[in-house]
Write an enzyme that holds these catalytic residues in place. Structure first.
Site, PDB file in Angstrom:
ATOM      1  N   GLU B 316       0.857  -1.203   0.000  1.00 17.11           N
ATOM      2  CA  GLU B 316       0.000   0.000   0.000  1.00 17.11           C
ATOM      3  C   GLU B 316       0.885   1.242   0.000  1.00 17.11           C
ATOM      4  OE1 GLU B 316      -3.834  -1.747   2.246  1.00 17.11           O
ATOM      5  OE2 GLU B 316      -2.414  -0.823   3.630  1.00 17.11           O
ATOM      6  N   CYS B 414     -10.469   0.613   7.438  1.00 16.50           N
ATOM      7  CA  CYS B 414      -9.940   1.904   7.857  1.00 16.50           C
ATOM      8  C   CYS B 414     -10.584   3.070   7.118  1.00 16.50           C
ATOM      9  CB  CYS B 414      -8.426   1.933   7.659  1.00 16.50           C
ATOM     10  SG  CYS B 414      -7.890   1.332   6.046  1.00 16.50           S
TER      11      CYS B 414
END
Lengths: 647, 647
Positions: B316, B414
């Site tokens: 990521e 998230c």
């Protein structure tokens, strides 16, 4: 079972004396095969030990130790042995043969009395034999060893490895099937099917053909087969690999109902190579039609311009139609090798140039790119656009196979010996005979024996792919031998003339499948000269290929060209080749990259901007660019590379 | 420590009455927050239970059960609570507040007497507390809960959660440090640093600032810190995650020596948000310079046109300079949210429009794209080019976050509550005050209180971003109040005029940082009118961005446009927007995608070919195309999408 009406000439019936390919073959024979032998023996200092031979020694009880390496690592040795067999056919070498015999003896000592042979399960997990067909590659390894055995027998006449593999395949035959007393099963990684067909041909034992057919018939009948298998052995049916083993392993539908190239690209190629062979042998038109559909889908929607396939590293798999990213291209070397296998089977069944065109495309581009020119380093992945930094961060991060330069070996070392066996056996991909016709598919210089019409030889001389002139000299044993010499008119060639003994041949002799059918009474010394124009061609991808939109690639003959940072600066994405750009094929340069024809292009270079995004188009100026054959890229150090250039 | 000379007005000092953003905020308040509350309580039928509240109940000993979910799952509740706090500030809701109080009571019951608070380690692995700072997110969760506590205290005046978090942060403060009796440590995922600074400001307790500074100072001093930590707890220092936790967690170099945006993008943003705050508070110019360098590298080389960052799903993470693939773009929603956090801190330290421009770019594009217009579904990844089939095979295969459509929740959830807390608190990103100057950074309609020069209100009315006219009405409490109203001249705007009470203001009032500095004696009712031209702009990427070479994107004001298959056909890669194409901004359409200005383009369409590759360029014809704002894409079903179009 039916004998094929058209079959490729064997390695013994062909000689290769080719300005382009003979040096490659010599590199493989004199450098790559010895290098790989040392790797298998853990004798290359800078390479992490492969442990391949050690695993065999441990399995034979000759040394102490634990298994090390991938579960399918035996296949590295098998493929190397197969390459050795071809090498011995092409260039006999008593010392190499003696060393190969020693290894075969070792293999014999490893084999169990019941015929079982797989060092991983013999050493590490004997209780798990045949319990994880999905991911444990026992039949895959058996198939590769069987291919080696057939090749070694054909090369040397020695039957030891062949006997070993007959016992091994008999073991498999006794175990797997739908009959009483057998268990149903299919391999997770196809290979055994095509190998059994080779074993069948060389032994004449029909049970091998039947077993190969069984695996084809069984595949895809139960997409959840591998999940159930996992469940049965107490594994997790929903583990990552077991969830994938449906499409990934071409088990999503019965083989005869498959019409797209899906899943793990190497598996798919090995499956369809076997399937096409079986379809021809069994005169199974439904199966052959599935092969054709998968071929069409692959070549019209899922293949790189290099002949590479398997666009995504996720599962080393085909992606969806037209999803052919260049920088993150997977295009595994083995998959391009597999394209040649599949094409060869399709060509035998149907001598149509579309199969030979694709075989040639893969061979001269996506296959050869897998090896360094010196034969000592390898690409596993063949990207079509490379930014070495991005490659070693963004891509390499998740997949160790993404390397900015070729390396000496891989943990998963399937590709290097696959290159070795294809290059050494390339003679058996060049000519085929069917009825009274001899086909010239690949234009490799050398000669081919034919055995119809009294027999004889056809010799081919040329300097392909750099030069478009091919000279065939026909030497039948009998005068006025009547037969057909069929020469491929490559799909890429827009202008080709053919003369026989100096007289022009009418274009109407090109049959509907793209071959010049030269049918006549031939006499020794008859000469056919083919002249193909070799202009640099601007190639456009189908606009549905997102990655190539707005771009142009350059080809000359079958050769795909690439632009390297070392010649053109690292800002390759800032280069343009306007539609009217002057492009010149430079004279053959023996000192460049082993000898190539490079291209000189009057291109344009866009000026980098200060900002990342701007309301103003970048400025541009003239730039003289150089392109080199794609297969030869990355032989002058780590560098940027790009095939599809902005137009 | 030094008070900042310029600081954003708090949520209580600002009202938002904005034709564009108020509906978004209302969706978040009335739909998204209640939806997320139900998800946290496992009350949405079609969503796999999140188990978030259940984990707290189990940790409190109130129900039986085992922990379920990611190790950092407490943070989902914390971010939701923070969003609730902002929501209550914007629109009081006694029932919601009562339910939040109940949850806070539950959190209080979970907290251990020593201040420790983390349901994973309380329930699942109590013996492993604080032993895996690298990957176990205890400080990350503590940071998020602390942010929630500060926000909830500011919203309600209630101190319960604040007291909990003070005890928690005191626990951390007692444990970590280089002093005698403490252990050295840094969090694997930054967040605690910025949270401690917020706690410091609201409590005035300097130890929190010192602890935040410690974590910044310590980071990168020992790149192998997390490997050694793994070794100490008996883990594998060379496991995948422990090998990554160097650059991935910005631990590759001391923070003050970092000059590129590296690793996990969200971590990087949270780190530098905290670092910029600490640098300003500590007048630490070396640290601030590192923040500027990272900002510059990020915005000039590693940011998508949408403000998205973190190009690769591998880790990521940020990729290398100019590696910004569109179809495999990661561009996590949280990372774009983090860009706004970082920008806000940089703007406080230095009111330069370059920070506000980027904040606006991220907000209107890469942040809002994360939420479905109805507030109930979310993108984790914000691709800039989408082929839904490829997305759900090639990409999704390896990373569950690649989805061809927004979904209701993620295992790693998230992003959804991060959207909720940013949108509800957007008022605190719009205006800042420094000395006698009030800055208008984002052009959200509403009003702002200022407290210098006797105090007063500035009201902003407009219909931004669809219309370029902004009307400011200044209402100081005192007549002839002398102060400066500083209005951003956006970097994207090439033509902007300003009048005060109808009189033109000279362009020379634009300061070197891009703000119109309107300094005068203001009287109630004074009116400033800004008129920005809003032409459709053709945007070009730096030619070094490989993925955008040869392409153009369209923007109007801060809005990035996208082409969807539903409007233009799925063959988006076959579309061209020639440089001279007529492009028209259509009238605002209230019925389209919640109300947007769409674009109409006289483009070209290339004709698909039969073959994958051809020597002939594809034919093309005229095609009328429509572009819609990128943030609103994929609200009419699964479809193709593309931003960067062939020119």
């Amino acid at each position: 079972m039916v004998e094929k009406t058209n079959h490729f000439l064997s390695l013994k019936q062909v000689t290769i004396r080719d300005p382009f390919f003979s040096p490659v073959q010599n590199t493989v024979i004199h450098t790559m095969i010895p290098y790989q032998e040392k790797v298998l023996h853990d004798e290359i200092p800078d390479i992490r030990p492969s442990h391949v031979i050690r695993n065999y020694r441990i399995a034979a009880g000759e040394i102490e130790g634990t298994y090390y390496g991938r579960v399918f690592q035996d296949s590295d040795l098998a493929k190397w042995l197969e390459a050795v067999a071809y090498s011995l056919t092409v260039q006999p070498d008593a010392e190499l043969e003696a060393r190969a015999d020693e290894i075969i003896d070792l293999i014999g000592r490893v084999q169990k009395p019941d015929g079982y042979l797989d060092t991983y399960f013999i050493v590490a997990e004997p209780e798990m034999r045949w319990k994880d067909l999905g991911d444990c590659h026992e039949m895959y390894c058996a198939g590769h060893m069987t291919e080696a055995a057939v090749a070694y027998y054909e090369a040397t006449g020695k039957t030891k490895l062949l006997d070993i593999c007959c016992r091994l395949c008999d073991h498999i035959d006794r175990r797997f099937g739908d009959e009483e007393g057998k268990v149903p099963g299919i391999p997770g990684h196809e290979e055994i099917e095509l190998a059994l067909m080779r074993l069948y041909r060389v032994t004449g034992e029909d049970r091998y053909r039947k077993l190969a057919s069984y695996f084809i018939d069984k595949r895809g009948q139960d997409p959840d087969f591998f999940k159930k298998e996992a469940d049965a052995r107490g594994g997790d049916p929903n583990s990552y690999i077991n969830r994938q083993l449906i499409t990934y392993a071409q088990n999503h539908a019965p083989v005869r109902e498959q019409d797209t190239a899906e899943g793990h690209a190497v598996r798919c190629m090995y499956l369809y190579t076997g399937a096409a062979d079986i379809a021809a042998a069994n005169q199974d038109e439904t199966l052959m039609e599935a092969c054709r559909k998968v071929w069409d889908n692959m070549t019209k929607r899922r293949m790189y311009i290099t002949g590479g396939i398997g666009a995504t590293h996720q599962g080393e798999s085909f992606s969806t139609d037209y999803d052919l990213p260049n920088d993150s291209a997977y295009a595994e070397t083995c998959a391009a090798v597999g394209v040649c296998f599949f094409a060869r089977q399709m060509l035998e069944a149907d001598p149509d140039r579309r199969y030979a065109d694709v075989m040639e495309r893969a061979l001269y581009n996506g296959v050869l790119s897998g090896m360094q020119l010196d034969g000592k380093k390898f690409f596993y992945i063949n990207q079509l656009e490379a930014d070495p930094d991005a490659c070693s961060t963004a891509y390499a991060y998740g997949s160790e196979e993404y390397t900015p330069e070729r390396i000496g070996w891989y943990d998963c070392a399937c590709c290097p010996p696959n290159l070795a066996r294809l290059v050494t056996s390339i003679g058996s991909y060049t000519w085929s005979c069917g009825g009274n016709t001899i086909y010239s598919h690949l234009f490799l210089g050398g000669s081919a024996d034919f055995d119809f019409a009294g027999g004889g030889i056809v010799k081919l001389e040329g300097n392909y792919p750099w030069d478009g002139t091919l000279t065939y000299t026909v030497s039948p044993k009998n005068p006025n031998a009547t037969f057909t010499l069929a020469i491929r008119h490559p799909g890429w060639c827009h202008s080709m003339t053919v003369t026989v003994n100096g007289e022009n041949v009418s274009k109407s002799t090109v049959n509907e499948k793209g071959y010049w059918e030269l049918s006549r009474a031939w006499n020794p010394g008859d000469t056919v000269i083919c002249r193909m124009d070799l202009p640099v061609r601007r190639i456009y991808a189908n606009p549905l290929v997102r990655a190539d939109a707005g771009c142009v690639a350059l080809m000359r003959g079958p050769i795909v060209y690439a632009f390297e940072g070392i010649d053109n600066g690292e800002d390759l994405s800032a280069l343009r080749i306007p539609r009217d750009a002057a492009i010149e094929a430079l004279p053959f340069n023996a000192d460049l990259l082993g000898g190539v024809v490079a291209l000189k292009i009057a291109g344009r270079r866009l000026k980098p901007m200060d900002d990342l995004y701007s309301d103003y188009p970048p400025e541009e100026k003239e730039a003289v660019l150089q392109a080199i054959p794609y297969y030869a890229w990355c032989n002058r150090g780590r560098t940027h590379m790009k095939i599809w250039m902005q137009e």
